[in-house]
Each structure stands twice: as C-alpha cells, then as structure tokens.
Write a protein that holds these residues in place. Structure first.
Motif, PDB file in Angstrom:
ATOM      1  N   ASP A  90       0.847  -1.195   0.000  1.00  0.00           N
ATOM      2  CA  ASP A  90       0.000   0.000   0.000  1.00  0.00           C
ATOM      3  C   ASP A  90       0.880   1.242   0.000  1.00  0.00           C
ATOM      4  N   ASP A  92       0.269   3.987   1.541  1.00  0.00           N
ATOM      5  CA  ASP A  92      -0.024   4.903   2.650  1.00  0.00           C
ATOM      6  C   ASP A  92       0.984   4.862   3.789  1.00  0.00           C
ATOM      7  N   GLN A  94       1.575   2.599   5.795  1.00  0.00           N
ATOM      8  CA  GLN A  94       1.193   1.812   6.978  1.00  0.00           C
ATOM      9  C   GLN A  94       2.036   0.545   7.038  1.00  0.00           C
ATOM     10  N   ARG A 195      -1.542   5.814   9.765  1.00  0.00           N
ATOM     11  CA  ARG A 195      -1.529   6.670   8.588  1.00  0.00           C
ATOM     12  C   ARG A 195      -1.170   8.084   9.012  1.00  0.00           C
TER      13      ARG A 195
HETATM   14 MG    MG Z   1      -4.077   1.741   4.635  1.00  0.00          MG
END
Ligand code: MG
Ligand code: UDP
Length: 324
Positions: A90, A92, A94, A195
């Motif tokens: 991902d 983001d 994370q 995040r």
């Molecule tokens: Mg995420």
C-alpha cells in the motif's frame, strides 16, 4: 529472479516520496533484480512528477485517467510487470518496506504466496473487532489459514496468477484463492504504522463489502466446479426439514385423526419442501451451465484443431489457406 513491486495509489501525494525512498533503499540491499510499478488510480491531489523523485526504467508510473479502485490498480500493475515475483504494498506508509526481506526468505524456502500479518495494528477499535470476527469466521467456515487476510503487503510467485483475474474488489480474496488452488502459502509478521498523511479510502462500507467478497470467494473457488454440492446441500436440509414436518402431520391425521385445517405447521412443512426443491434445482441449473460451457470450450478447441489441420492440408496441396 526479478521482483516487481506494485503500488496502487489514490491521492497519496505526501506518502509516495517517502515510501519510494524507503523501498528503493531496501530493494538495493536484496539480491534480486527489481522494478517498482506505481499505479496512479485517478489521483486528484495534483501531485507533481518531481514529488515522486526519480522515474526511470526501474521505477515506472502508470496512470488511470479516473479512479477505478484498488483491484483494478493492482491488475494494471501486474499487466505491466515483468518479475517472476510480485509484491503488493500500500502507498499509505502503513506497511514498512523494511519487512520485505522476511517475505523473500519464505519464498526462498519454497512458499508460493506470503501474506503479511499486521502486529501492533494501529487501527480504530471498531476495525480491530471486525477483523477479529472476520478472522474467526474465515477460519471456521472457510478453513482460511490466514490470521490477517486483509493485509495489503504480500509477495507471491507470478504463476499463481495463471487463472486469477483481478476485478472489482476481488483482490481481497486473492490469498484464499491461492490457498484453495493448492499453492504453498504462509504468513510473516509485519510492522504496522498509523496513517500520517491522507485519509483511508475505504469507509465503513468495507465492513459489509468484505463479507460479500468472502462469500463470493468461498463460493467461486469451492463450488464453481460443482454447484450442486453447494445448492443441493442447502436444499436437502430444507426439504428434509419439510418432509419430517409433513410426516409428523400425516401421522397425526391418519392415526390420531386430527384434522389439518388451521395448522400453521402444515404451511411451514410445505414451504420448506418447496424452497428445498427450488434451491436444489438452482444447483442443477448451475451444473447445466457448467456442462454447456465445458462442452462449448471443447468444441472450440476441436474446431480450432480441425481448422488448423485443414489449413495444413490445403497448404500441402499448394493452396492459399487465407482464401478459405
Ligand atoms: Mg491503509
Ligand atoms: N487505493 C487505490 N484506489 C482506491 C482506493 C485505495 O489505489 O480506490 C490505494 C490507496 O491509495 C492505498 C491502498 O489502496 O495505497 C490502500 O488503501 P487505504 O490505505 O486507504 O485502505 P485501508 O488501509 O484503510 O484499508
């Protein structure tokens, strides 16, 4: 061997540069050829190309002109990738790219599919509870071997994609598919961060959606080859229930001479019988569709073969096969 890292993103302007820096740092250390495929899923945050630092033959950017969803973004990434190994991560932040070597170690041990398990998850309480329930549900009913099926970080061999088609949200059950197909699957613990920039793209709708996705997964990969086993099973339970109720009523009517009017049980028995038969019939129609499809497939194969041998024959006689 080469690893293609596919990163789907939608409005992750602030996260991307940091992620790419971290990821390339890790990729340079491992002993594999690599490429990064950034798939812009219709971002509207006006990020600048210069934000994404270096684009070169190893770091590519592919764009969707409008938002098509994470599943389609993953698909686009795969279609443009070259590696025998594929990783999803991902955008983001994370997930932590530093965890990548742990995945590769498992691949070297012979596993085909390695999924992350987020330890110390930084999510809200609601999501945590939901995940726990989903985990138990998947384990009990779907025999899922995964503790955290929804983790976005994974590494797998390309061959798993042979007959898996990404569409809509079905990326969520990709891990289950790999397992059902008999590939060697495993998990590794990964760090999970909160995040920092941007917002989560999946709202609470994900909770309901996730359940539907899992049911589809279960049905498609467990029963798409034998629908009658699925529908027939459920239908039988209904029919049997209805039958027993009716037998009981018949017994009362014949032996004890109890009249059947004003007996709600009669309707229940009949309802169960009818519903049971209908569900079973759905399964039979499923089998029929499957059979016809297979027949069509075979027929196509056959006509293709005969056509090409025909061409061959014509060719032999010195005719131009293009005229046929
Ligand atoms: Mg995420
Ligand atoms: N994403 C995407 N298209 C979408 C939704 C999400 O490309 O329509 C990307 C998003 O940018 C992120 C990843 O998919 O890189 C996971 O999304 P997010 O972190 O918002 O989901 P969550 O972690 O909250 O489930």
């Amino acid at each position: 061997m080469m690893i293609s890292v596919v990163i789907p993103f939608h409005n992750e302007k602030k996260n991307l540069p940091i992620l790419i820096k971290k990821l390339t740092h890790v990729l340079k250390k491992i002993n594999l050829k690599w490429e990064i495929l950034l798939v812009d899923d219709g971002s509207t945050d006006q990020y600048q190309l210069s934000d994404i630092e270096t684009l070169n033959e190893k770091i590519k950017l592919i764009k969707h002109i409008k938002r098509l969803g994470k599943g389609e973004a993953l698909k686009t990434g795969i279609e443009n990738s070259k590696g025998e190994l594929i990783s999803f991560i991902d955008a983001d932040l994370q997930d932590d790219p530093e965890d990548l070597p742990k995945f590769l170690e498992k691949i070297h041990q012979g596993y085909d599919f390695v999924n992350g398990v987020r330890i110390n998850r930084k999510e809200g309480l609601l999501i945590k509870i939901y995940s726990k329930i989903a985990y138990l549900f998947l384990k009990i009913f779907f025999h899922s071997p995964y503790k955290d099926i929804n983790c976005g970080f994974k590494v797998f061999r390309r061959k798993i994609l042979d007959d898996f088609i990404f569409y809509g949200n079905n990326f969520r059950f990709f891990p289950l598919y790999a397992f059902y197909q008999g590939y060697k699957v495993t998990e590794v613990p990964v760090n999970n961060h909160k995040r920092k920039f941007g917002r989560s793209k999946f709202g609470s709708g994900k909770l309901i959606g996730g359940i539907f996705d899992m049911i589809t997964a279960f049905f498609l990969y467990k029963f798409s080859e034998k629908p009658l086993y699925f529908f027939g099973g459920i239908g039988m339970i209904f029919s049997l229930g209805g039958f027993l109720v009716l037998v009981y009523l018949a017994y009362e009517r014949l032996i004890h001479n109890l009249l059947l009017y004003r007996r709600p049980l009669l309707f229940l028995g009949m309802l169960f019988m009818i519903v049971g038969v209908q569900i079973t019939m759905t399964g039979i129609i499923g089998e029929l569709i499957l059979y016809l499809n297979k027949k069509l497939e075979d027929k196509n194969k056959f006509s293709y073969e005969s056509r090409s041998s025909f061409d061959h024959h014509q060719h032999h006689l010195g005719w131009r096969s293009t005229n046929i």
